[in-house]
Design a protein around this motif. Structure first.
Motif, mmCIF file in Angstrom:
data_model
loop_
_atom_site.group_PDB
_atom_site.id
_atom_site.type_symbol
_atom_site.label_atom_id
_atom_site.label_comp_id
_atom_site.label_asym_id
_atom_site.label_seq_id
_atom_site.Cartn_x
_atom_site.Cartn_y
_atom_site.Cartn_z
ATOM 1 N N ALA A 98 123.113 7.581 16.498
ATOM 2 C CA ALA A 98 123.318 8.602 17.525
ATOM 3 C C ALA A 98 124.492 8.199 18.393
ATOM 4 N N ASN A 99 125.427 9.124 18.561
ATOM 5 C CA ASN A 99 126.573 8.841 19.422
ATOM 6 C C ASN A 99 126.165 8.717 20.881
ATOM 7 N N ASP A 100 125.180 9.510 21.287
ATOM 8 C CA ASP A 100 124.729 9.498 22.679
ATOM 9 C C ASP A 100 123.215 9.348 22.720
ATOM 10 N N LEU A 101 122.788 8.305 23.404
ATOM 11 C CA LEU A 101 121.362 8.027 23.555
ATOM 12 C C LEU A 101 121.029 7.841 25.027
ATOM 13 N N THR A 102 119.821 8.229 25.384
ATOM 14 C CA THR A 102 119.251 7.829 26.667
ATOM 15 C C THR A 102 118.149 6.824 26.375
ATOM 16 N N VAL A 103 118.230 5.674 27.018
ATOM 17 C CA VAL A 103 117.249 4.603 26.818
ATOM 18 C C VAL A 103 116.370 4.514 28.061
ATOM 19 N N HIS A 104 115.073 4.514 27.834
ATOM 20 C CA HIS A 104 114.118 4.374 28.934
ATOM 21 C C HIS A 104 113.325 3.093 28.722
ATOM 22 N N VAL A 105 113.382 2.190 29.704
ATOM 23 C CA VAL A 105 112.599 0.957 29.681
ATOM 24 C C VAL A 105 111.464 1.117 30.682
ATOM 25 N N ALA A 106 110.238 1.129 30.181
ATOM 26 C CA ALA A 106 109.048 1.278 31.019
ATOM 27 C C ALA A 106 108.221 -0.002 30.908
ATOM 28 N N VAL A 107 107.977 -0.643 32.025
ATOM 29 C CA VAL A 107 107.279 -1.931 32.045
ATOM 30 C C VAL A 107 105.791 -1.690 32.264
ATOM 31 N N GLN A 165 112.361 8.284 16.661
ATOM 32 C CA GLN A 165 111.316 7.429 16.109
ATOM 33 C C GLN A 165 111.817 5.987 16.034
ATOM 34 N N THR A 166 111.000 5.073 16.541
ATOM 35 C CA THR A 166 111.410 3.668 16.604
ATOM 36 C C THR A 166 110.362 2.773 15.955
ATOM 37 N N ASN A 167 110.787 1.560 15.626
ATOM 38 C CA ASN A 167 109.904 0.528 15.108
ATOM 39 C C ASN A 167 110.035 -0.719 15.969
ATOM 40 N N GLY A 168 108.914 -1.222 16.437
ATOM 41 C CA GLY A 168 108.927 -2.459 17.210
ATOM 42 C C GLY A 168 109.423 -2.299 18.633
ATOM 43 N N ALA A 169 109.403 -1.066 19.160
ATOM 44 C CA ALA A 169 109.903 -0.846 20.511
ATOM 45 C C ALA A 169 108.790 -0.744 21.549
ATOM 46 N N SER A 170 107.539 -0.783 21.113
ATOM 47 C CA SER A 170 106.406 -0.667 22.032
ATOM 48 C C SER A 170 105.719 -2.016 22.195
ATOM 49 N N GLY A 171 105.276 -2.279 23.399
ATOM 50 C CA GLY A 171 104.534 -3.510 23.670
ATOM 51 C C GLY A 171 105.350 -4.771 23.495
ATOM 52 N N LEU A 172 106.627 -4.704 23.851
ATOM 53 C CA LEU A 172 107.482 -5.891 23.735
ATOM 54 C C LEU A 172 107.087 -6.923 24.789
#
Length: 503
Positions: free
Chosen positions: A234-243, A207-214
């Motif tokens: 989190a020690n290990d994360l996968t980050v997905h950047v979708a434009v 769950q994130t805050n402020g990560a959508s519609g940047l």
């Protein structure tokens, strides 16, 4: 005969006359032989690269090295014309406000001719946006190398400046208390871009805050600290950047209080298999992170391609990656003194699923440790290029997971002089070859040079370049995967086919 009929007869007569003239003037057989539409590869005529802002540490120094390989002088873009340079972009704060970066309006690393690298050193932290045209566009490559001598982020941060895109995956990020990971989003276009950042840990979606519609303003770069998007560590994360709108360049700058710092580049596009080429022989720890991007689990077979063949790491024969979850595993003594490449394939070929993967590689022990990242990368198609190679501490790694592969390795004329030198090598199927690349002949022995790798025959080849810059007992290093440099593009052949007039 009414006027409509007369008009129709006139039109048909005129069309018949045009067809007759066309067939009379066409080459023999032009009206009956189908035209070949096979694509041919031609040099690109324009290229865009984006370099995120390096750290603003007072102890940091950044070097930019730009290079375009020499091309075919008979090609449309090989006539010696063209430009290539980087310009400082604006810096955004994530709220839509931007400010000028240091050195605004001053070009960085302008090239004048292919085959001649250009290097400059900067102490200020500025994102760069660059364009190359004409003969300087095909294969244009820029390396950003930052050295931080002291402090918790000490180390070498290296990356090949990236092309803009719309979809990026970063397995291996973290929001742990020991890490500060920034995702840098750079927009090269004159209109704003809009992107979403999604985070996935071992339990699924974070769950994130402020990560959508940047919003990334035009011609600007926005750095975003991942830990500000979520309260979870989190020690290990996968980050997905979708434009959503426009296009951006994306990269993650990771700083660890114990292991130093480096750039984490985006992994290759999700696929059913992955190759991570060029794990150093003296790696003391290899930490693998993977994420299944599809709707199915990815049960992966793990192999290490050594210089003598493929082996299965003891106790780590497989890795189960559940759909939507980030999985990880450690290989404390993976290489056993031999350079290698990780290959991940479906344990059951009948149940393959797409995934992305990356490794964090550690060299050294105790207080003298340094880390670097190596994501999965694609095979070299036509050519791959790595800029900023040094006379000491440069290792080129080539992996051939299939059959034997023969490649040509060329060292450019260096920034301190010397003539280009080429060497042809054959990589045995199922092995990794790691070696110091050739150096320009007759040079001064200092400065930097570029290396290109061109497949000649055989199976697919995967490559990376390791740059070691040790300092005060620290094994500081960085690894750059070498994917195809995109210097050519497939263009379908076109020709006249007058048979359509008969239909």
């Amino acid at each position: 005969m009414n006027r409509t009929t007369v008009s129709l007869v006139g039109v048909l007569a005129a069309l018949a006359a045009v067809i007759g003239i066309a067939f009379a003037l066409a080459p023999s057989g032009a009206g009956t032989t189908p035209v070949s539409t096979a694509a041919v590869r031609k040099p690109i005529e324009r290229s865009t690269l984006l370099c995120p802002a390096p750290t603003d540490s007072d102890y940091a120094s950044t070097t930019y090295t730009a290079y375009t390989p020499p091309g075919d002088s008979n090609a449309p873009s090989g006539n010696g014309s063209g430009t290539a340079q980087l310009m400082p972009a604006q810096i955004g704060d994530g709220t839509g406000t931007v400010k000028n970066a240091p050195g605004a309006g001053q070009p960085v690393d302008p090239l004048t001719a292919p085959g001649k690298p250009v290097t400059s050193t900067k102490s200020s932290a500025a994102p760069l946006v660059g364009t190359a045209t004409g003969s300087l566009a095909p294969g244009w490559t820029v390396q950003e190398t930052t050295t931080i001598g002291v402090g918790p982020g000490r180390g070498v941060l290296g990356m090949s400046c990236t092309s803009p895109g719309t979809d990026f995956w970063f397995p291996g990020a973290s929001t742990s208390s020991d890490r500060q990971d920034y995702v840098h989003l750079t927009n090269p276009d004159p209109t704003p871009a809009v992107a979403d950042i999604e985070l996935y840990d071992s339990n699924g979606t974070v769950q994130t805050n402020g990560a959508s519609g940047l919003t990334i303003p035009a011609n600007s770069s926005v750095p975003i600290l991942l830990s500000t998007l979520t309260g979870e560590q989190a020690n290990d994360l996968t980050v997905h950047v979708a434009v959503r709108t426009g296009r951006v360049g994306a990269a993650i700058q990771a700083m660890d209080t114990k292991l130093g710092s480096d750039w984490l580049p985006a992994a290759a596009a999700p696929a059913n298999s992955a190759v991570l080429p060029g794990i150093p022989a003296d790696a003391t720890s290899v930490h693998l992170v993977a994420y299944a991007t599809g709707s199915s689990d990815a049960n992966l077979k793990v192999q290490l391609l050594t210089p003598t063949g493929a082996i299965t790491p003891a106790g780590n024969q497989t890795l189960d990656v559940k759909n939507g979850l980030t999985a990880s595993t450690d290989f404390p003594s993976l290489t056993q003194g031999q350079a290698g490449s990780l290959v991940l394939t479906p344990a059951d070929p009948g149940n393959a699923a797409p995934f992305v993967a990356a490794v964090r590689i550690t060299r050294g022990n105790g207080a003298s440790q340094e880390m670097a990242f190596l994501p999965s990368t694609g095979p070299i198609g036509q050519r791959a290029t790595a800029a900023d190679n040094r006379a000491q501490g440069t290792t080129l790694s080539l992996a051939a997971p299939g059959g034997d592969a023969t490649v040509k390795v060329t060292a450019s004329a260096g920034t301190s002089g010397g003539a280009p030198v080429s060497r042809t090598v054959t990589v045995k199927g199922g092995t990794t070859m790691a070696f110091a690349p050739p150096q320009p002949s007759g040079g001064a022995g200092s400065g930097s040079y570029a290396v290109t790798v061109e497949p000649i025959s055989g199976g697919p080849v995967y490559a990376s370049r390791t740059l070691e810059l040790p300092q005060d007992g620290l094994p500081m290093f960085t690894i750059q995967p070498m994917g195809d440099d995109g210097g050519t593009v497939a263009v379908p052949q076109a020709g006249q086919d007058l048979s359509i007039l008969e239909r």
